[in-house]
Scaffold this active site. Structure first.
Site, PDB file in Angstrom:
ATOM      1  N   GLU A  92       0.857  -1.182   0.000  1.00  0.00           N
ATOM      2  CA  GLU A  92       0.000   0.000   0.000  1.00  0.00           C
ATOM      3  C   GLU A  92       0.893   1.231   0.000  1.00  0.00           C
ATOM      4  O   GLU A  92       1.936   1.241   0.644  1.00  0.00           O
ATOM      5  CB  GLU A  92      -0.883  -0.013   1.249  1.00  0.00           C
ATOM      6  CG  GLU A  92      -2.259   0.529   0.989  1.00  0.00           C
ATOM      7  CD  GLU A  92      -3.322  -0.025   1.949  1.00  0.00           C
ATOM      8  OE1 GLU A  92      -4.353   0.643   2.048  1.00  0.00           O
ATOM      9  OE2 GLU A  92      -3.121  -1.086   2.561  1.00  0.00           O
ATOM     10  N   GLY A  93       0.481   2.249  -0.756  1.00  0.00           N
ATOM     11  CA  GLY A  93       1.294   3.472  -0.799  1.00  0.00           C
ATOM     12  C   GLY A  93       0.425   4.669  -1.112  1.00  0.00           C
ATOM     13  O   GLY A  93      -0.803   4.550  -1.185  1.00  0.00           O
ATOM     14  N   TYR A 106       0.024   6.189  -3.840  1.00  0.00           N
ATOM     15  CA  TYR A 106      -0.615   6.087  -5.156  1.00  0.00           C
ATOM     16  C   TYR A 106      -1.869   5.213  -5.128  1.00  0.00           C
ATOM     17  O   TYR A 106      -2.767   5.356  -5.932  1.00  0.00           O
ATOM     18  CB  TYR A 106       0.376   5.489  -6.167  1.00  0.00           C
ATOM     19  CG  TYR A 106       0.916   4.150  -5.718  1.00  0.00           C
ATOM     20  CD1 TYR A 106       0.217   2.981  -5.987  1.00  0.00           C
ATOM     21  CD2 TYR A 106       2.101   4.062  -4.980  1.00  0.00           C
ATOM     22  CE1 TYR A 106       0.682   1.755  -5.535  1.00  0.00           C
ATOM     23  CE2 TYR A 106       2.572   2.845  -4.529  1.00  0.00           C
ATOM     24  CZ  TYR A 106       1.859   1.695  -4.807  1.00  0.00           C
ATOM     25  OH  TYR A 106       2.309   0.486  -4.354  1.00  0.00           O
ATOM     26  N   GLY A 107      -1.916   4.228  -4.191  1.00  0.00           N
ATOM     27  CA  GLY A 107      -3.004   3.249  -4.169  1.00  0.00           C
ATOM     28  C   GLY A 107      -2.510   1.945  -3.570  1.00  0.00           C
ATOM     29  O   GLY A 107      -1.703   1.962  -2.635  1.00  0.00           O
ATOM     30  N   VAL A 140      -1.347  -2.439  -4.170  1.00  0.00           N
ATOM     31  CA  VAL A 140      -0.956  -3.541  -5.053  1.00  0.00           C
ATOM     32  C   VAL A 140      -1.566  -4.812  -4.476  1.00  0.00           C
ATOM     33  O   VAL A 140      -1.381  -5.124  -3.297  1.00  0.00           O
ATOM     34  CB  VAL A 140       0.587  -3.690  -5.155  1.00  0.00           C
ATOM     35  CG1 VAL A 140       0.948  -4.887  -6.034  1.00  0.00           C
ATOM     36  CG2 VAL A 140       1.215  -2.426  -5.719  1.00  0.00           C
ATOM     37  N   LYS A 183      -1.821  -3.475  -9.727  1.00  0.00           N
ATOM     38  CA  LYS A 183      -1.556  -2.177  -9.104  1.00  0.00           C
ATOM     39  C   LYS A 183      -2.796  -1.320  -9.350  1.00  0.00           C
ATOM     40  O   LYS A 183      -3.148  -1.057 -10.507  1.00  0.00           O
ATOM     41  CB  LYS A 183      -0.322  -1.574  -9.786  1.00  0.00           C
ATOM     42  CG  LYS A 183       0.218  -0.298  -9.192  1.00  0.00           C
ATOM     43  CD  LYS A 183       1.529   0.014  -9.911  1.00  0.00           C
ATOM     44  CE  LYS A 183       2.140   1.326  -9.544  1.00  0.00           C
ATOM     45  NZ  LYS A 183       3.387   1.564 -10.299  1.00  0.00           N
ATOM     46  N   ASP A 216      13.909   6.656 -11.628  1.00  0.00           N
ATOM     47  CA  ASP A 216      13.546   6.357 -10.236  1.00  0.00           C
ATOM     48  C   ASP A 216      14.042   4.962  -9.851  1.00  0.00           C
ATOM     49  O   ASP A 216      13.302   4.162  -9.278  1.00  0.00           O
ATOM     50  CB  ASP A 216      12.031   6.471 -10.045  1.00  0.00           C
ATOM     51  CG  ASP A 216      11.626   6.504  -8.562  1.00  0.00           C
ATOM     52  OD1 ASP A 216      12.496   6.817  -7.719  1.00  0.00           O
ATOM     53  OD2 ASP A 216      10.462   6.215  -8.255  1.00  0.00           O
TER      54      ASP A 216
END
Lengths: 288, 329
Positions: free
Chosen positions: B48-49, B51-52, B54, B69, B163
């Site tokens: 979880e992050g 952005y949303g 996985v 994702k 990145d």
């Protein structure tokens, strides 16, 4: 009928006569493996970013030549308003052409083309620029219709699906960028490139030029500009480029270059911008 | 303002219907029918992050494990986020054994973007933290070679990753196979192009970006690969080890404060360099990266070179002496 006329102020800014540069700097020596490899990759890639083969015929039969011309001019106006790169404009044109040619819809209305164009430019900006514009902001520049964000979002999704999310297109501008790196001293480079871009834009607006691949158009535009600005260097440069192409590509370049030269001289003689002739029938757009 | 309720929407929906029927569209899109529903059965949340999330999922057709994702589209006023557009479109054309495969793309209620990828067991960050990092030199060498192969391929296709960090390097445990992931910041590069400086995770960020240069190229990825290399050997981020107030000071402590001789153009890039930090003599890589054979240390020093123009390329790295004794290549 005013709204049927091509507004091409953007081209008339550059002078029509090419002044001579007495001592042009040496052009970059291209003969290296790395360059030829990168060039070959681009030539190979461009094939998968072309519109369908019957595209020009399709534009004609659906009276889309002139509306297409209008939306491309809208892209160019947006470019100067929002300070986006020419690379982004050429990407947007590529998305538009691929979408229209795949879609093959038979009852086009101008609002559809405008909606698709907004989505094309929005996607191109997000793919290629450092910062995006809001879907409201992008519509500020001279459109006949206005669309809500959720409608444009829907259109973006359709566009991406139809293009298979393949956005890293190889355009005529990609070839110009690649072929003109380290070409001239910085003080001459900008002027040189702006002339080349003028030719690329004219080519994009010209239905006859749609027959040629981006590489052919890009190389021809460089050749024409070199002929006008640095004639002595032109032959050496073209000889080298021709040496890494096959016969059919060489023939196409000669044909395209001839066409471009004719149109450039026409434009210089008439002292106004070249604009493709309007088709016999055009879509009349009623303003709401 | 034209909206969903306006008269013309009938024509718009007709256009959508035509597109849906258009066989060429489905052929071009490379997506199976029903891809909008993603054709997966969710097993659990893998990560979880911001952005949303996985999810670990099963492909309902093949029964294979996949990763989905799910990205939340926050600012709908900007349409589909640029990050998703870049990641998907670049992965569509990057086909390499060491780059993660994107299987499908779909949308849910115009709010979520779902990206279905092949499943890998864990990432390099987890491997280093949970497994006591790759202690044997052969694994480090193998992982490095695979990372560099992927980066060299991206660069040959004119794509910068921008990145690279251990959590974006995925691992297939049984095959000891490495795959680069998360191309959300990636972009095609052109010479003399201005890019944004606000990117990458700071421990892996090249000094030219930390110095606020917006004119950079493939060398930024090589710096990040160098940081990953060092981390695999020492078990923690290289510039976290050095006691300093920020990443740039850490870099200068390790490699020495640059001068116009060691990094031509640095004074123009960072006019206040002498005010910003003291003049450090280099501590040297060997002070911190102790368990690395000489040829490895040499390669690392060529990757962690302050002057980007002198930094080794991915292509050249693959031909470095460090990899000559390896029989798995």
């Amino acid at each position: 009928m005013d709204n049927l006329l091509c507004d091409e102020v953007w081209l008339s800014k550059s002078s029509n006569t090419f002044e001579e540069v007495s001592d042009p700097v040496a052009l970059k020596s291209y003969e290296n493996e790395e360059f030829e490899e990168a060039f070959a990759v681009c030539l190979e890639k461009e094939v998968s970013f072309l519109p369908e083969s019957d595209y020009t015929k399709y534009l004609h039969s659906n009276n889309l030549i002139f509306p297409r011309c209008r939306v491309i001019q809208w892209f160019i106006k947006c470019r100067s308003r929002f300070n986006i790169s020419f690379g982004t404009v050429f990407l947007a044109v590529n998305y538009l052409d691929r979408f229209v040619s795949i879609c093959q819809c038979h009852d086009w209305e101008y609002w559809m083309l405008e909606l698709i164009s907004i989505a094309c430019l929005s996607i191109a900006i997000k793919f290629n620029e450092m910062s995006a514009l809001s879907l409201h902001e992008i519509q500020v520049e001279n459109l006949d219709y206005s669309f809500q964000s959720n409608v444009i979002l829907k259109m973006e999704l359709i566009l991406l699906k139809v293009l298979g999310w393949r956005l890293n297109s190889v355009t005529s501008f990609s070839f110009v960028e690649m072929l003109s790196v380290g070409f001239l001293e910085p003080h001459l480079h900008e002027k040189f490139i702006s002339r080349v871009i003028d030719l690329l834009i004219q080519a994009t607006l010209d239905q006859k030029m749609l027959e040629f691949r981006p590489s052919i158009v890009g190389i021809s535009a460089l050749w024409c500009t070199l002929d006008q600005l640095f004639p002595p260097k032109s032959d050496t440069y073209i000889a080298y480029i021709m040496s890494i192409l096959n016969q059919s590509q060489k023939d196409d370049i000669i044909k395209c270059h001839k066409l471009m030269e004719t149109q450039t001289s026409m434009r210089c003689e008439n002292h106004h911008c070249y604009c493709p002739l309007s088709p016999t029938t055009v879509l009349y757009i009623e303003h709401a | 303002m034209w909206n969903e309720e306006s008269d013309w929407i009938g024509s718009f929906d007709a256009l959508l219907a035509r597109l849906a029927e258009c066989s060429m569209c489905s052929r071009r899109s490379g997506e199976r029918p029903g891809a909008a529903q993603m054709d997966v059965k969710i097993l659990d949340v893998a990560a979880e992050g911001g952005y949303g999330r996985v999810f670990r999922c099963l492909d309902v057709h093949t029964g294979a494990l996949v990763a989905m994702k799910q990205i939340t589209m926050v600012r709908l006023s900007q349409g589909i986020p640029a990050q998703i557009i870049r990641e998907v479109s670049l992965l569509r054309e990057l086909h390499h054994a060491n780059i993660v495969k994107l299987l499908r793309v779909g949308f849910t209620e115009n709010r979520y973007v779902n990206l279905v990828f092949e499943h890998l067991d864990y990432d390099l960050h987890q491997f280093i933290v949970n497994r006591g990092y790759p202690k044997d030199a052969t694994t480090v060498k193998s992982f490095m070679f695979q990372i560099l192969s992927a980066v060299a391929y991206c660069h040959s296709r004119k794509v910068l990753h921008r990145d690279l960090k251990p959590s974006n390097v995925l691992i297939n445990h049984s095959k000891r196979l490495i795959k680069l992931a998360d191309f959300g910041l990636a972009r095609e590069f052109a010479d003399d192009f201005l890019y944004t400086e606000k990117l990458g995770t700071s421990w892996y960020r090249a000094p030219e970006i930390l110095c606020h240069s917006r004119q950079y190229s493939t060398q930024v990825d090589l710096w990040s690969v160098g940081c990953i290399f060092a981390e695999m050997v020492i078990g923690q981020p290289l510039f976290q080890v050095i006691n300093c107030r920020d990443e740039l000071e850490g870099i200068f402590k390790l490699l020495g404060t640059p001068t116009e001789e060691t990094w031509p153009g640095i004074t123009k890039l960072m006019p206040n360099l002498h005010i910003y930090c003291s003049k450090f003599d280099p501590l040297g890589l060997e002070t911190f990266v102790t368990d690395l054979e000489p040829s490895g240390l040499n390669l690392l020093s060529m990757m962690l070179c302050l002057d980007p123009s002198k930094r080794i390329s991915a292509e050249a790295s693959l031909k470095h002496a460090y990899f000559t004794d390896v029989n798995w290549i």
